[in-house]
Structures are given as structure tokens and as C-alpha cells.
Design a protein around this motif. Structure first.
Motif, PDB file in Angstrom:
ATOM      1  N   LEU A  24      15.773   5.651   5.779  1.00 47.82           N
ATOM      2  CA  LEU A  24      16.500   6.862   6.178  1.00 47.82           C
ATOM      3  C   LEU A  24      16.910   6.803   7.647  1.00 47.82           C
ATOM      4  O   LEU A  24      17.508   7.743   8.171  1.00 47.82           O
ATOM      5  CB  LEU A  24      15.628   8.098   5.939  1.00 47.82           C
ATOM      6  N   GLY A  25      16.545   5.719   8.328  1.00 51.05           N
ATOM      7  CA  GLY A  25      16.982   5.545   9.711  1.00 51.05           C
ATOM      8  C   GLY A  25      15.926   5.858  10.762  1.00 51.05           C
ATOM      9  O   GLY A  25      16.207   5.829  11.950  1.00 51.05           O
ATOM     10  N   TYR A  26      14.706   6.173  10.327  1.00 57.09           N
ATOM     11  CA  TYR A  26      13.633   6.423  11.303  1.00 57.09           C
ATOM     12  C   TYR A  26      13.112   5.095  11.827  1.00 57.09           C
ATOM     13  O   TYR A  26      13.011   4.114  11.082  1.00 57.09           O
ATOM     14  CB  TYR A  26      12.481   7.191  10.657  1.00 57.09           C
ATOM     15  N   HIS A  27      12.771   5.059  13.113  1.00 53.97           N
ATOM     16  CA  HIS A  27      12.238   3.819  13.690  1.00 53.97           C
ATOM     17  C   HIS A  27      10.732   3.749  13.516  1.00 53.97           C
ATOM     18  O   HIS A  27       9.984   4.077  14.428  1.00 53.97           O
ATOM     19  CB  HIS A  27      12.624   3.724  15.171  1.00 53.97           C
ATOM     20  N   VAL A  28      10.309   3.372  12.340  1.00 56.71           N
ATOM     21  CA  VAL A  28       8.868   3.236  12.093  1.00 56.71           C
ATOM     22  C   VAL A  28       8.514   1.761  11.919  1.00 56.71           C
ATOM     23  O   VAL A  28       9.331   0.961  11.487  1.00 56.71           O
ATOM     24  CB  VAL A  28       8.413   4.002  10.823  1.00 56.71           C
ATOM     25  N   ASN A  29       7.295   1.452  12.309  1.00 56.71           N
ATOM     26  CA  ASN A  29       6.792   0.101  12.153  1.00 56.71           C
ATOM     27  C   ASN A  29       6.093  -0.012  10.796  1.00 56.71           C
ATOM     28  O   ASN A  29       5.066   0.621  10.568  1.00 56.71           O
ATOM     29  CB  ASN A  29       5.826  -0.170  13.316  1.00 56.71           C
ATOM     30  N   THR A  30       6.643  -0.819   9.898  1.00 57.86           N
ATOM     31  CA  THR A  30       6.116  -0.861   8.527  1.00 57.86           C
ATOM     32  C   THR A  30       4.855  -1.711   8.397  1.00 57.86           C
ATOM     33  O   THR A  30       4.328  -1.876   7.311  1.00 57.86           O
ATOM     34  CB  THR A  30       7.167  -1.404   7.538  1.00 57.86           C
ATOM     35  N   SER A  31       4.378  -2.271   9.512  1.00 58.02           N
ATOM     36  CA  SER A  31       3.140  -3.041   9.407  1.00 58.02           C
ATOM     37  C   SER A  31       1.925  -2.144   9.634  1.00 58.02           C
ATOM     38  O   SER A  31       0.794  -2.611   9.669  1.00 58.02           O
ATOM     39  CB  SER A  31       3.138  -4.205  10.392  1.00 58.02           C
ATOM     40  N   ALA A  32       2.157  -0.832   9.788  1.00 55.64           N
ATOM     41  CA  ALA A  32       1.041   0.102   9.972  1.00 55.64           C
ATOM     42  C   ALA A  32       0.514   0.501   8.606  1.00 55.64           C
ATOM     43  O   ALA A  32       1.033   1.415   7.998  1.00 55.64           O
ATOM     44  CB  ALA A  32       1.528   1.333  10.736  1.00 55.64           C
ATOM     45  N   PHE A  33      -0.497  -0.228   8.085  1.00 60.20           N
ATOM     46  CA  PHE A  33      -0.875   0.102   6.714  1.00 60.20           C
ATOM     47  C   PHE A  33      -2.116   0.942   6.534  1.00 60.20           C
ATOM     48  O   PHE A  33      -2.336   1.478   5.478  1.00 60.20           O
ATOM     49  CB  PHE A  33      -0.928  -1.123   5.798  1.00 60.20           C
ATOM     50  N   THR A  34      -2.942   1.096   7.580  1.00 57.42           N
ATOM     51  CA  THR A  34      -4.045   2.035   7.364  1.00 57.42           C
ATOM     52  C   THR A  34      -3.467   3.443   7.448  1.00 57.42           C
ATOM     53  O   THR A  34      -2.394   3.656   8.021  1.00 57.42           O
ATOM     54  CB  THR A  34      -5.148   1.890   8.430  1.00 57.42           C
ATOM     55  N   ILE A  35      -4.202   4.395   6.866  1.00 56.78           N
ATOM     56  CA  ILE A  35      -3.695   5.765   6.831  1.00 56.78           C
ATOM     57  C   ILE A  35      -3.504   6.311   8.242  1.00 56.78           C
ATOM     58  O   ILE A  35      -2.480   6.923   8.535  1.00 56.78           O
ATOM     59  CB  ILE A  35      -4.625   6.647   5.976  1.00 56.78           C
ATOM     60  N   SER A  36      -4.454   6.000   9.145  1.00 57.44           N
ATOM     61  CA  SER A  36      -4.303   6.571  10.486  1.00 57.44           C
ATOM     62  C   SER A  36      -3.162   5.891  11.247  1.00 57.44           C
ATOM     63  O   SER A  36      -2.435   6.545  11.987  1.00 57.44           O
ATOM     64  CB  SER A  36      -5.620   6.518  11.265  1.00 57.44           C
TER      65      SER A  36
ATOM     66  N   PRO B 122       0.841  -1.199   0.000  1.00 55.50           N
ATOM     67  CA  PRO B 122       0.000   0.000   0.000  1.00 55.50           C
ATOM     68  C   PRO B 122       0.881   1.256   0.000  1.00 55.50           C
ATOM     69  O   PRO B 122       2.023   1.209   0.460  1.00 55.50           O
ATOM     70  CB  PRO B 122      -0.775  -0.120   1.317  1.00 55.50           C
ATOM     71  N   GLU B 123       0.311   2.367  -0.497  1.00 55.72           N
ATOM     72  CA  GLU B 123       1.076   3.618  -0.569  1.00 55.72           C
ATOM     73  C   GLU B 123       1.617   4.019   0.796  1.00 55.72           C
ATOM     74  O   GLU B 123       2.717   4.557   0.906  1.00 55.72           O
ATOM     75  CB  GLU B 123       0.190   4.740  -1.123  1.00 55.72           C
ATOM     76  N   THR B 124       0.831   3.739   1.848  1.00 58.49           N
ATOM     77  CA  THR B 124       1.260   4.085   3.207  1.00 58.49           C
ATOM     78  C   THR B 124       2.544   3.328   3.571  1.00 58.49           C
ATOM     79  O   THR B 124       3.502   3.915   4.057  1.00 58.49           O
ATOM     80  CB  THR B 124       0.168   3.679   4.210  1.00 58.49           C
ATOM     81  N   VAL B 125       2.544   2.017   3.299  1.00 59.00           N
ATOM     82  CA  VAL B 125       3.694   1.185   3.653  1.00 59.00           C
ATOM     83  C   VAL B 125       4.917   1.596   2.835  1.00 59.00           C
ATOM     84  O   VAL B 125       6.042   1.641   3.339  1.00 59.00           O
ATOM     85  CB  VAL B 125       3.365  -0.316   3.437  1.00 59.00           C
ATOM     86  N   GLN B 126       4.671   1.941   1.565  1.00 57.41           N
ATOM     87  CA  GLN B 126       5.748   2.392   0.693  1.00 57.41           C
ATOM     88  C   GLN B 126       6.466   3.602   1.308  1.00 57.41           C
ATOM     89  O   GLN B 126       7.691   3.653   1.351  1.00 57.41           O
ATOM     90  CB  GLN B 126       5.106   2.800  -0.632  1.00 57.41           C
ATOM     91  N   ALA B 127       5.691   4.555   1.811  1.00 63.26           N
ATOM     92  CA  ALA B 127       6.278   5.752   2.429  1.00 63.26           C
ATOM     93  C   ALA B 127       7.024   5.376   3.714  1.00 63.26           C
ATOM     94  O   ALA B 127       8.112   5.887   3.979  1.00 63.26           O
ATOM     95  CB  ALA B 127       5.189   6.782   2.715  1.00 63.26           C
TER      96      ALA B 127
END
Lengths: 282, 291
Positions: free
Chosen positions: B260-272, B248-253
Motif C-alpha cells: 500500500l506504499g508504507y515504508h515498513v521493513n518486512t524483516s521484522a517478524f517478531t510481534i514486537s 509468519p502472520e506478522t510478515v504477511q501483514a
């Protein structure tokens, strides 16, 4: 600058029986100028497909006029010039591919208009090069992926050397990869000077254009650059449309962190904005 | 409880001719009753051939296909009963519409089932409501003057009116505008969750896969190569790349931010959820590599 396509008070209706007809386009006027990249959006049944079929004379207006390169699309003697000037790529590549070998498919249109052999080869080479399908030229098209087939269909249109190509929901049957391939080709052709008109349901795709035309109930209700158009979220939602996922995310981040810009429409902008705000805060 | 069991299923088109083409090469799949399953994979990976087995349009060359207790490899099966249980909606809705009026088209199937007029009418009304077509306004409209998206809805309503136990959809929302898409996805979700309809859909739209599916099967080269929840699949970067699966576009971002080194969880796919991840890293004053 003279427009490449001009619509003047165009109306069109489909006859459903002897007494009734459904009015699809209602007094539409606008112009497309050389080198523009225009997205046409609107909900199912808003009239945008009917509109796009007017752009190269596949349909002619019930009243009003469409001018392509100064030729009226109602003038049958100019039909060939009009079709040569404005090419069209459809939703299903399968409907547009006719030959059993990729390069023969690209050659099909050229043979029809009697292009000499030597020039034909050159045009095919060029067209396949632009869509990055040169290495597939001897392959049968039916074994290609959706995105590859669509690129072959585009090459076929491109070889006719039109000044403008209309894409009628040409990415809607493609997966993410295929879609990105086709979008890249569209952007590249536009940079080479080709006028691009795309009909789409995907807001992130419309955001790629320089100008968005919004069609509702057979009329044009908005016409402007994507950043301007996507500011009107409420109105777009009312028209059964939406704003790109990136814009929705930006707006929600902005509501928590006011320094974060809410007017973002491209993924690159979102990434840059995260970098900018994060630097400012750390 | 499994309602569909596919085991080592193979299918070859034009067998014994120079045009011979192996579409399925020993694929397996289990679908439990009430599950919502997405099948993804490239053109030519065998998705369409596989789903045509579900209502017996194609019978197994070799391997097993058991659909709600009916073993398709047996010679004699009650194909009519099977088709009543399994509703298949094809990719091109215009292929499936042949009546002049919308209401008649949706009523065709229930009539063929021999249902009384009153029940046919009720089912048509229910099915039209399910896909968001107003019964009174639309039932007497001509089908040929419909837009692509409206035809899609009519085709789906025609299948729903048969009240199948298993609903199989090939690219259900291709060509629909954003609102029609969201509405249709919500309807499918509620049919699946509230009415316990088993749903299997083929899609290339990763947003709708993430939104609807309990589980995903990834197909490549005529076989199943990967299965898991959307979370499993969309966080498995290695396999996403290997099989060229989009996200999904969200996961792509989020993946770009992670790179880039940010600690984000890529399993968050809904927009919110994805927005929540961005707010989290900004609130933590996280700098990424460039910070």
C-alpha cells in the motif's frame, strides 16, 4: 430455531483399569444451530477432541445425552442418519483417504450408502467443484500436497451431503498455503449454509468463526463471539491459550497511539486501521 | 565446524519397479555444530527422506552424507553409535510410544544404553523437566490416556534422555496448544544455545521457523533451492512467491502494508518488531498510497 446438535449434561470418562477412570467431560451442555460457524479451543488434554467425537456419535456420553437432528446418539438404529447428518474431517488426511484415484476416494462413502450411479457422479462433481479439485479427479491422491489431500478428504465428506461438518484440527499438519486453501473452503461452505464446527489451536483460525467455545478441564468456560472472547487475554493465557497475532499487535500499537483501536482480530482490520489512523494523522 | 555434510545426495524409492519415485535428486546441505537449522518445503519436496539419512535410517543411493565424522556411504559403519549421537523425533508421537507408563517409556532408551538405574532415573527426570512434564505427577501415568500434545512431549523426552549430540525433529509443535508450543520452543532454544545441541527441524509453521532457526534450507522437488537466515528468506519476495513459501502472520501483514506504499521493513517478524514498524510509519505521519 431447532438446534442441529444439542448436548445435555454430557459427562464422559475413559476407563484406565478396573478401578480407575479419568473423567474427561464434566456435565457439558450447549447447542449448535443450523448455519453456525463455531470454533472449539482449549489446551492439550482439556477434552476438546473427546468432545468433538461426541458430535456425531463416534463416542457416546457416559451420562447425559447428545441429540443430532433430534436423534439420540445412543440410539444405534439412528447411527447412519446421524453420521450422514454430521460429517467429520480429521487431522491427517492420509488416515481418511482410502482409494488410489481422487474421484474414487470421493465416491467411497456414496457406494457404502448405495447412492445410484447417476446421482453419484453428480455429487462427486459438485463436491470436487466446491473444494476446487475438479482438475485432479483422475490423479492418485498420494502425490498431492497436504492441502490438496485435505481438500479431497473434505470432498469425500461433502459428497455425503451432511448439514454439518466437524473439522478436528484439520489444518494443523498443513503449511500456510494449504491452511489458507482449507480455511477458504470452510468459509465458502458456511456461506452456502453448511454448519461448520472446527477444533483448532490457531487463534487466528478461531477468529474466523462466528462463535468460540472454550473448553477447560472437561467443562465449557467461555462461549461467545471471537471479538468478545479475545478481549479476555489474561484468562485465555491462564488457560494456556492466546490471542491472535493481529490482536497482540493492535494492543501494542494502541498503547503507543491511543486512537488506534485495540480490539482487532482479523488481518484486514489491522490494515484498515493503519490506513484510517494514518490518514487522520497526516 | 560442520557436523553434517550432505553433498549431491540422491534417493530413489522402489528402484527398478513401476512405482519408482525419486525423492532426493542431488541435494546438498552443511550444518555446523551448535547451529539450529529449519528445513521447509512442500509435501513431497524430500524433507522427510533427507532427515532419515541423518541417523542412518536411509543410506545414500548416491552422493555423500557425513554425520559427525561418520561417512554413511561406507559399507561398514557403527550404526548404534550413530543412533546414539542423533536423536530423531518423528511427526506422529504415538508411533514412538509403546510402554504402558510415561516414566517407563522415557527410560526405555537409557536402559538400552546400559546405564545404571540411578542415572536412568536422573535422565528421565531431566528430560521430563525439559519438556515441561512434572516428574512426580506424571511418571506413573498411563501413556494411552494422554492427549496428542502430551504424547508429543513424552516422545521428545524419550529422545532427549539419550542425550544426543544432534536433535532432529519433524514438525515438533504440530497439534500443540499455544502455551505448550511456546514452552517447547523455548526448551529447544535453550538446549540449542546453552547446551550446544545441534538442532535440525522440519516445519511448516513459519512463526516457529522465524523464532528458532539460525538458518533455513528451502527444499523443492528433491533438492535444496535456497538457504539463508530467516531475515534473508522472508525478505526475498520473489523467491517466496516462486517456491510458495508462507511467512509468519506478522510478515504477511507487513507485506500488505508495504504494497500500500508504507515504508515498513518486512524483516521484522517478531510481534514486537512488527508492531514497532507500524508505530514508526504512524508516528512519521506516513500516508501510504491512500494517504
Amino acid at each position: 430455531m431447532k438446534p442441529i446438535i444439542a448436548l445435555e449434561n454430557v459427562s464422559f470418562s475413559y476407563k484406565i483399569n478396573e478401578n480407575n477412570s479419568v473423567s474427561v467431560l464434566k456435565d457439558i451442555s450447549f447447542s449448535i444451530f443450523p448455519g453456525e460457524y463455531v470454533a472449539i479451543i482449549g489446551h492439550n488434554g482439556s477434552g476438546k477432541s473427546t468432545l468433538s467425537k461426541h458430535l456425531n456419535g463416534l463416542l457416546t456420553p457416559g451420562s447425559g445425552d447428545v441429540w443430532v437432528h433430534g436423534y439420540n446418539t445412543k440410539d444405534d438404529s439412528k447411527k447412519l442418519d446421524i453420521r450422514r447428518g454430521v460429517g467429520m474431517v480429521f487431522q491427517h488426511p492420509d488416515n481418511q483417504i482410502v482409494a488410489t484415484i481422487v474421484e474414487e476416494d470421493v465416491a467411497f462413502g456414496l457406494e457404502n450408502i448405495g447412492v445410484p450411479r447417476a446421482e453419484m457422479k453428480q455429487r462427486i462433481d459438485e463436491a470436487l467443484e466446491v473444494v476446487k479439485m475438479s482438475e485432479f479427479r483422475k490423479r492418485p491422491p498420494h502425490h498431492l500436497s497436504g492441502g490438496q489431500k485435505q481438500r479431497v478428504a473434505i470432498a469425500g465428506v461433502l459428497a455425503m451431503r451432511p448439514d454439518c461438518i466437524v473439522f478436528d484440527e484439520s489444518t494443523s499438519m498443513l503449511d500456510t498455503f494449504g491452511r489458507n486453501e482449507v480455511l477458504q473452503v470452510m468459509r465458502q461452505m458456511n456461506e452456502m449454509g453448511m454448519t461448520i464446527i472446527t477444533v483448532t489451536h490457531r487463534m487466528s483460525e478461531a477468529a474466523e468463526a462466528d462463535r468460540i467455545i472454550v473448553v477447560e478441564d472437561g467443562k465449557i468456560v467461555m462461549d461467545g463471539n471471537p471479538r468478545e472472547i479475545f478481549k479476555h487475554k489474561e484468562m485465555l493465557m491462564q488457560l494456556q491459550l492466546d490471542i491472535p497475532a493481529v490482536s497482540q499487535m493492535a494492543e501494542m500499537v494502541h498503547n503507543k497511539i491511543p486512537t488506534f483501536s485495540k480490539e482487532l482480530i482479523h488481518e484486514d482490520e489491522l490494515i484498515n486501521e493503519v490506513n484510517r489512523v494514518s490518514k487522520a494523522r497526516s | 565446524m560442520p557436523i553434517i555434510e550432505i553433498e549431491n545426495l540422491s534417493h530413489t524409492y522402489m528402484k527398478g519397479t513401476p512405482m519408482e519415485h525419486k525423492a532426493l535428486k542431488g541435494t546438498s546441505m552443511v550444518v555446523n555444530e551448535g547451529e539450529c537449522i529449519a528445513i521447509i518445503g512442500h509435501t513431497g519436496s524430500g524433507k522427510s527422506t533427507l532427515i532419515q539419512h541423518f541417523n542412518g535410517l536411509i543410506r545414500p543411493d548416491s552422493g555423500k552424507a557425513i554425520i559427525d565424522g561418520v561417512d554413511l556411504s561406507k559399507k561398514r559403519i557403527d550404526i548404534k553409535a550413530l543412533r546414539r549421537k542423533v536423536g530423531l523425533v518423528f511427526q506422529n508421537p504415538e508411533d514412538q510410544i509403546f510402554e504402558k507408563l510415561i516414566g517407563d517409556d522415557i527410560a526405555y532408551g537409557p536402559f538400552k544404553l546400559g546405564l545404571p538405574l540411578k542415572e536412568v532415573r536422573e535422565r528421565v527426570k531431566w528430560a521430563m523437566d525439559m519438556v515441561g512434564l512434572d516428574f512426580e505427577e506424571m511418571k506413573d501415568r498411563q501413556t494411552f490416556a494422554l492427549s496428542g500434545g502430551q504424547k508429543r512431549k513424552v516422545a521428545l523426552a524419550g529422545i532427549l534422555a539419550l542425550k544426543p549430540k544432534i536433535l532432529v525433529l519433524d514438525e515438533p509443535t504440530a497439534g500443540l496448544d499455544p502455551r505448550s508450543r511456546n514452552e517447547l520452543l523455548d526448551k529447544i532454544k535453550s538446549l540449542n544455545k546453552l547446551e550446544n545441541l545441534t538442532v535440525i527441524f522440519v516445519s511448516h509453521n513459519m512463526e516457529e521457523v522465524a523464532y528458532l532457526a539460525d538458518r533455513i534450507y528451502v527444499m523443492a522437488n528433491g533438492t535444496d533451492v535456497l538457504t539463508g537466515t530467516p531475515e534473508d528468506i522472508f525478505t526475498d519476495k520473489e523467491n517466496l512467491q516462486r517456491y510458495e513459501i508462507g511467512t509468519p502472520e506478522t510478515v504477511q501483514a507487513l507485506y500488505r502494508l508495504k504494497d500500500l506504499g508504507y515504508h515498513v521493513n518486512t524483516s521484522a517478524f517478531t510481534i514486537s518488531e512488527a508492531t514497532g514498524e507500524i508505530i514508526k510509519v504512524l508516528a512519521n505521519g506516513e500516508g501510504g498510497n491512500r494517504g
